[in-house]
Design an enzyme around this catalytic site. Structure first.
Site, PDB file in Angstrom:
ATOM      1  N   ASP A  74       0.863  -1.167   0.000  1.00 48.72           N
ATOM      2  CA  ASP A  74       0.000   0.000   0.000  1.00 48.72           C
ATOM      3  C   ASP A  74       0.913   1.235   0.000  1.00 48.72           C
ATOM      4  OD1 ASP A  74      -2.423   1.576   0.444  1.00 48.72           O
ATOM      5  OD2 ASP A  74      -1.632   1.849   2.466  1.00 48.72           O
ATOM      6  N   ASP A 102      -0.126   5.209   0.933  1.00 43.55           N
ATOM      7  CA  ASP A 102      -0.350   6.175   2.010  1.00 43.55           C
ATOM      8  C   ASP A 102      -0.583   5.457   3.336  1.00 43.55           C
ATOM      9  OD1 ASP A 102      -0.250   8.059  -0.057  1.00 43.55           O
ATOM     10  OD2 ASP A 102      -2.416   7.950  -0.372  1.00 43.55           O
TER      11      ASP A 102
END
Length: 218
Positions: free
Chosen positions: A37, A39
């Site tokens: 991922d 952020d």
């Protein structure tokens, strides 16, 4: 749909999906990958990051990316970007922010090989206002698309994220394990979630990356 600020085209395969091959590293077929991922996992999540100048990397993910680079394991970023659907910023801003993330990673001597992003969200407007799009995590579409493009072995791949949606996407894509940033460990049928809190957890992730990298050379 605007191009990037430097005039280069946006890497869109459809209005709400970004797929960008980064760099020129060539990999053998059927390798596992390290999925990340963005952020909250690679960079500090500032709530819909939209200013490249505000991007700050999280320290504890750099050694994991470095381990993947050393082991010849492709590194693939898969990120939901509902801020685009909600009208907070557009794809050209995403490109600038993502370029800054990649630049900062490069400054640390680590490389990403592919970036996929999904902007679809039920709260969006216009063509991006779609619920439960197959590319949006927790659905596995971005991982499956990366697997198709890079000819990956998804079952041996790993995912690291800061939300349960990341873990659910990994499980649905056929991965066997994931690391949850600041989360708790859990065992589900066919999928193990490990926590990523401290140096011991990071050491375990690096060992797992080195193991799948070692399997590539066996």
């Amino acid at each position: 749909m605007a191009d990037r600020a430097d005039g280069t085209p946006l890497q869109l395969t459809e209005p709400g999906v970004w797929v960008e091959r980064v760099g020129g590293r060539v990999f053998p077929k059927h390798l596992p990958a390290l999925f990340l991922d963005r952020d909250g996992t690679i960079n500090v999540d500032t709530d819909y990051p939209s200013d490249p100048a505000e991007i700050v990397l999280r320290d504890n993910i750099m050694p994991a990316i470095a381990a993947a680079n050393r082991a010849g394991v492709p590194v693939v970023v898969v990120t939901n970007q509902s801020g685009i659907a909600r009208g907070y910023f557009d794809w050209s801003v995403f490109a600038e922010v993502n370029g800054r993330v990649l630049e900062l990673l490069g400054d640390q001597g680590v490389l990403v090989d592919m970036v996929l992003a999904c902007a679809y969200h039920e709260a969006g407007v216009g063509p991006l206002g779609l619920a439960d799009h197959p590319m949006r995590k927790p659905n596995p579409g971005m991982l499956i698309e990366a697997g198709r493009r890079l000819d990956l072995d998804l079952q041996r791949s790993l995912i690291v994220g800061d939300k349960l949606a990341d873990m659910q996407a990994g499980k649905r894509a056929g991965l066997a394990q994931g690391w949850l940033v600041d989360g708790d460990a859990a065992v589900q049928p066919g999928f193990t979630i490990r926590r990523l809190h401290d140096r011991d957890d990071l050491a375990g992730l690096i060992t797992a990356i080195e193991t799948i990298g070692g399997d590539n050379r066996s």
